[in-house]
Design a protein around this motif. Sequence first.
Motif, PDB file in Angstrom:
ATOM      1  N   PHE A 195      -1.673  13.026  -0.880  1.00 44.06           N
ATOM      2  CA  PHE A 195      -2.151  11.515  -1.887  1.00 44.06           C
ATOM      3  C   PHE A 195      -3.611  11.535  -2.142  1.00 44.06           C
ATOM      4  O   PHE A 195      -4.208  11.859  -1.130  1.00 44.06           O
ATOM      5  CB  PHE A 195      -1.938  10.669  -1.362  1.00 44.06           C
ATOM      6  CG  PHE A 195      -2.062   9.046  -1.341  1.00 44.06           C
ATOM      7  CD1 PHE A 195      -4.063   9.258  -0.732  1.00 44.06           C
ATOM      8  CD2 PHE A 195      -2.361   8.201  -1.128  1.00 44.06           C
ATOM      9  CE1 PHE A 195      -4.093   7.937  -2.004  1.00 44.06           C
ATOM     10  CE2 PHE A 195      -2.580   7.015  -2.106  1.00 44.06           C
ATOM     11  CZ  PHE A 195      -3.764   6.795  -2.037  1.00 44.06           C
ATOM     12  N   THR A 196      -3.974  11.888  -3.526  1.00 46.83           N
ATOM     13  CA  THR A 196      -5.434  11.652  -3.451  1.00 46.83           C
ATOM     14  C   THR A 196      -6.025  10.548  -4.703  1.00 46.83           C
ATOM     15  O   THR A 196      -5.075  10.411  -5.139  1.00 46.83           O
ATOM     16  CB  THR A 196      -6.018  13.377  -4.104  1.00 46.83           C
ATOM     17  OG1 THR A 196      -5.255  13.840  -5.259  1.00 46.83           O
ATOM     18  CG2 THR A 196      -5.448  13.956  -3.790  1.00 46.83           C
ATOM     19  N   THR A 217      -8.243   5.195  -1.437  1.00 46.56           N
ATOM     20  CA  THR A 217      -8.152   5.141   0.138  1.00 46.56           C
ATOM     21  C   THR A 217      -6.467   5.284   0.644  1.00 46.56           C
ATOM     22  O   THR A 217      -6.232   4.050   0.557  1.00 46.56           O
ATOM     23  CB  THR A 217      -9.111   4.024   0.215  1.00 46.56           C
ATOM     24  OG1 THR A 217     -10.334   4.377   0.225  1.00 46.56           O
ATOM     25  CG2 THR A 217      -8.794   3.675   2.120  1.00 46.56           C
ATOM     26  N   PHE A 218      -6.077   6.124   1.694  1.00 44.16           N
ATOM     27  CA  PHE A 218      -4.675   6.573   1.876  1.00 44.16           C
ATOM     28  C   PHE A 218      -4.529   5.558   2.111  1.00 44.16           C
ATOM     29  O   PHE A 218      -3.247   4.824   2.734  1.00 44.16           O
ATOM     30  CB  PHE A 218      -4.581   7.503   2.687  1.00 44.16           C
ATOM     31  CG  PHE A 218      -3.147   8.043   2.788  1.00 44.16           C
ATOM     32  CD1 PHE A 218      -3.057   8.198   3.911  1.00 44.16           C
ATOM     33  CD2 PHE A 218      -2.582   8.398   2.550  1.00 44.16           C
ATOM     34  CE1 PHE A 218      -2.100   9.048   4.622  1.00 44.16           C
ATOM     35  CE2 PHE A 218      -1.344   8.672   2.775  1.00 44.16           C
ATOM     36  CZ  PHE A 218      -0.683   8.788   3.537  1.00 44.16           C
ATOM     37  N   SER A 219      -5.416   4.576   3.436  1.00 38.55           N
ATOM     38  CA  SER A 219      -5.340   3.804   4.897  1.00 38.55           C
ATOM     39  C   SER A 219      -4.245   2.838   3.857  1.00 38.55           C
ATOM     40  O   SER A 219      -4.110   1.204   4.248  1.00 38.55           O
ATOM     41  CB  SER A 219      -5.842   3.486   5.810  1.00 38.55           C
ATOM     42  OG  SER A 219      -7.038   3.151   4.684  1.00 38.55           O
ATOM     43  N   ARG A 223       2.921   9.543   9.072  1.00 36.24           N
ATOM     44  CA  ARG A 223       1.773   9.939   7.848  1.00 36.24           C
ATOM     45  C   ARG A 223       0.610  10.108   8.795  1.00 36.24           C
ATOM     46  O   ARG A 223       0.482  10.361  10.284  1.00 36.24           O
ATOM     47  CB  ARG A 223       1.359   8.763   7.556  1.00 36.24           C
ATOM     48  CG  ARG A 223       0.447   7.363   7.794  1.00 36.24           C
ATOM     49  CD  ARG A 223       1.032   5.717   7.597  1.00 36.24           C
ATOM     50  NE  ARG A 223      -0.308   5.778   6.429  1.00 36.24           N
ATOM     51  CZ  ARG A 223      -0.493   5.761   5.414  1.00 36.24           C
ATOM     52  NH1 ARG A 223       0.562   4.319   5.141  1.00 36.24           N
ATOM     53  NH2 ARG A 223      -1.285   5.266   4.233  1.00 36.24           N
ATOM     54  N   ASN A 233      -3.335  10.307   7.950  1.00 33.60           N
ATOM     55  CA  ASN A 233      -4.850   9.084   7.847  1.00 33.60           C
ATOM     56  C   ASN A 233      -5.397  10.638   7.611  1.00 33.60           C
ATOM     57  O   ASN A 233      -6.737  10.451   6.569  1.00 33.60           O
ATOM     58  CB  ASN A 233      -4.955   8.228   8.169  1.00 33.60           C
ATOM     59  CG  ASN A 233      -3.848   7.281   7.718  1.00 33.60           C
ATOM     60  OD1 ASN A 233      -2.751   7.252   7.066  1.00 33.60           O
ATOM     61  ND2 ASN A 233      -3.722   6.290   8.931  1.00 33.60           N
ATOM     62  N   ARG A 238      -5.392  13.730   7.204  1.00 29.82           N
ATOM     63  CA  ARG A 238      -5.285  14.779   6.381  1.00 29.82           C
ATOM     64  C   ARG A 238      -4.425  14.287   4.572  1.00 29.82           C
ATOM     65  O   ARG A 238      -4.375  14.732   3.833  1.00 29.82           O
ATOM     66  CB  ARG A 238      -4.476  15.409   6.784  1.00 29.82           C
ATOM     67  CG  ARG A 238      -4.561  15.704   7.954  1.00 29.82           C
ATOM     68  CD  ARG A 238      -3.387  16.970   8.090  1.00 29.82           C
ATOM     69  NE  ARG A 238      -4.047  17.948   9.540  1.00 29.82           N
ATOM     70  CZ  ARG A 238      -4.136  19.102   9.218  1.00 29.82           C
ATOM     71  NH1 ARG A 238      -3.913  19.947   7.867  1.00 29.82           N
ATOM     72  NH2 ARG A 238      -4.465  20.056   9.981  1.00 29.82           N
ATOM     73  N   ASN A 239      -4.590  12.590   4.508  1.00 28.70           N
ATOM     74  CA  ASN A 239      -3.797  12.272   3.512  1.00 28.70           C
ATOM     75  C   ASN A 239      -2.902  12.616   3.188  1.00 28.70           C
ATOM     76  O   ASN A 239      -2.740  12.261   1.676  1.00 28.70           O
ATOM     77  CB  ASN A 239      -4.754  11.983   2.842  1.00 28.70           C
ATOM     78  CG  ASN A 239      -5.847  11.161   1.974  1.00 28.70           C
ATOM     79  OD1 ASN A 239      -6.452  10.836   3.291  1.00 28.70           O
ATOM     80  ND2 ASN A 239      -6.979  11.204   1.100  1.00 28.70           N
ATOM     81  N   THR A 240      -1.689  12.535   4.273  1.00 25.20           N
ATOM     82  CA  THR A 240      -0.377  12.811   3.375  1.00 25.20           C
ATOM     83  C   THR A 240       1.087  12.727   4.466  1.00 25.20           C
ATOM     84  O   THR A 240       0.203  11.329   5.667  1.00 25.20           O
ATOM     85  CB  THR A 240      -0.487  14.551   4.216  1.00 25.20           C
ATOM     86  OG1 THR A 240      -1.331  15.329   3.833  1.00 25.20           O
ATOM     87  CG2 THR A 240       0.978  15.511   4.140  1.00 25.20           C
TER      88      THR A 240
END
Length: 118
Positions: free
Chosen positions: A24-25, A28-30, A71, A73, A75-77
């Motif tokens: 994810f890019t 804000t992933f969270s 998930r 957070n 690593r945004n993955t």
Amino acid sequence: QVELAEYGGGLVQAGDSLRLSCAFTGRTFSSYVMGWFRQAPGKERELVAFITAGSSTYEEDSVKGRFTLSRDNARNTVYLQMNSLKPEDTAIYYCAARDIRLPTYDYWGQGTQVTVSS
């Protein structure tokens, strides 16, 4: 703008395992609920599982006990660990993101093919 990229699909035999990843890019992933959907040939796209910002998970009945969502957070993955795969799991798997404040998944990856041979 959120961008999603899936990795990890492939051809496996029944009973094997695969792990799909979704990077994810852009935001804000969270702040996003992350979902995995799949679409088999001739069928509509269906929800497989999702994970909330706080890492609570939901899995659809047909994959419960076999698929695990997590998930990272930092690593945004988001990951979908798929065990005991069955031929009926064959589909294109899509990662999707939903803003926690909104009801719909607005961002989608390009999809990754999972094929399970019997």
